[in-house]
Design a protein around this motif. Structure first.
Motif, PDB file in Angstrom:
ATOM      1  N   THR A  42      22.098  20.315 -47.487  1.00  0.00           N
ATOM      2  CA  THR A  42      21.992  20.137 -48.930  1.00  0.00           C
ATOM      3  C   THR A  42      21.192  18.886 -49.286  1.00  0.00           C
ATOM      4  O   THR A  42      20.394  18.890 -50.212  1.00  0.00           O
ATOM      5  N   ARG A  43      21.386  17.816 -48.520  1.00  0.00           N
ATOM      6  CA  ARG A  43      20.692  16.565 -48.845  1.00  0.00           C
ATOM      7  C   ARG A  43      19.336  16.427 -48.133  1.00  0.00           C
ATOM      8  O   ARG A  43      18.587  15.499 -48.395  1.00  0.00           O
ATOM      9  N   ALA A  44      19.019  17.373 -47.255  1.00  0.00           N
ATOM     10  CA  ALA A  44      17.786  17.285 -46.457  1.00  0.00           C
ATOM     11  C   ALA A  44      16.539  17.523 -47.295  1.00  0.00           C
ATOM     12  O   ALA A  44      16.558  18.241 -48.292  1.00  0.00           O
ATOM     13  N   ARG A  45      15.467  16.922 -46.824  1.00  0.00           N
ATOM     14  CA  ARG A  45      14.128  17.215 -47.328  1.00  0.00           C
ATOM     15  C   ARG A  45      13.662  18.422 -46.517  1.00  0.00           C
ATOM     16  O   ARG A  45      13.574  18.345 -45.297  1.00  0.00           O
ATOM     17  N   ILE A  46      13.379  19.537 -47.178  1.00  0.00           N
ATOM     18  CA  ILE A  46      12.980  20.772 -46.501  1.00  0.00           C
ATOM     19  C   ILE A  46      11.462  20.905 -46.614  1.00  0.00           C
ATOM     20  O   ILE A  46      10.921  20.930 -47.717  1.00  0.00           O
ATOM     21  N   VAL A  47      10.801  20.964 -45.463  1.00  0.00           N
ATOM     22  CA  VAL A  47       9.337  21.040 -45.444  1.00  0.00           C
ATOM     23  C   VAL A  47       8.897  22.037 -44.374  1.00  0.00           C
ATOM     24  O   VAL A  47       9.658  22.349 -43.455  1.00  0.00           O
ATOM     25  N   PRO A  48       7.661  22.535 -44.466  1.00  0.00           N
ATOM     26  CA  PRO A  48       7.156  23.414 -43.408  1.00  0.00           C
ATOM     27  C   PRO A  48       7.142  22.660 -42.074  1.00  0.00           C
ATOM     28  O   PRO A  48       6.884  21.458 -42.034  1.00  0.00           O
ATOM     29  N   ALA A  49       7.414  23.373 -40.997  1.00  0.00           N
ATOM     30  CA  ALA A  49       7.479  22.751 -39.666  1.00  0.00           C
ATOM     31  C   ALA A  49       6.211  21.958 -39.351  1.00  0.00           C
ATOM     32  O   ALA A  49       6.287  20.883 -38.750  1.00  0.00           O
TER      33      ALA A  49
END
Length: 137
Positions: A42-49
């Motif tokens: 929930t708190r993560a920064r989600i980015v393309p690999a």
């Protein structure tokens, strides 16, 4: 218990769905661990690999960390649960240490609670990306 500020967590978009499914599947068996993983997601920064730095821990990364209380360094490779083999140094992302290390960059320092309920301060010393020639999981 008051928490220190936690280090930034970065997760590859390509692994997010599987991590969420794993956490959801563990809610009945291990609600604390599943809750910790869901909290981190929930708190993560989600980015393309492709946008994640080589020094950020993800599935397949080899991570060396130090237990600040003992001064002991340990190296593990973070893997999916079906690939875990602690004797070979492969720790599942669905273990307390796996959840704690997922998405952290080299240099991150964090508080971690062991399976025995002990609180430890750990520092990520280095992160190596997955081997390019490693067999696909």
């Amino acid at each position: 218990m008051a928490r220190k500020s936690r280090p930034q967590v970065t997760i590859a978009r390509e692994t997010l769905d599987r991590l969420e499914r794993l956490a959801d599947g563990m809610l009945a068996r291990s609600p604390d661990l599943a809750g910790r993983l869901l909290d981190e997601l929930t708190r993560a920064r989600i980015v393309p690999a492709a946008k994640i730095g080589a020094d950020v821990a993800g599935i397949g990364s080899t991570i060396t960390y130090r237990d600040e209380a003992t001064g002991r360094d340990q190296t593990i490779t973070l893997v999916w649960p079906e690939d875990a083999d602690i004797a070979a140094g492969r720790a599942s992302v669905m273990t307390p240490i796996g959840v704690a290390l997922l998405g952290l960059a080299a240099g991150a320092r964090f508080t971690w609670e062991t399976r025995m309920g002990e609180t430890r301060e750990l520092t990520v010393l280095s992160v190596s990306p997955p081997e390019a020639d490693a067999p696909a999981a």
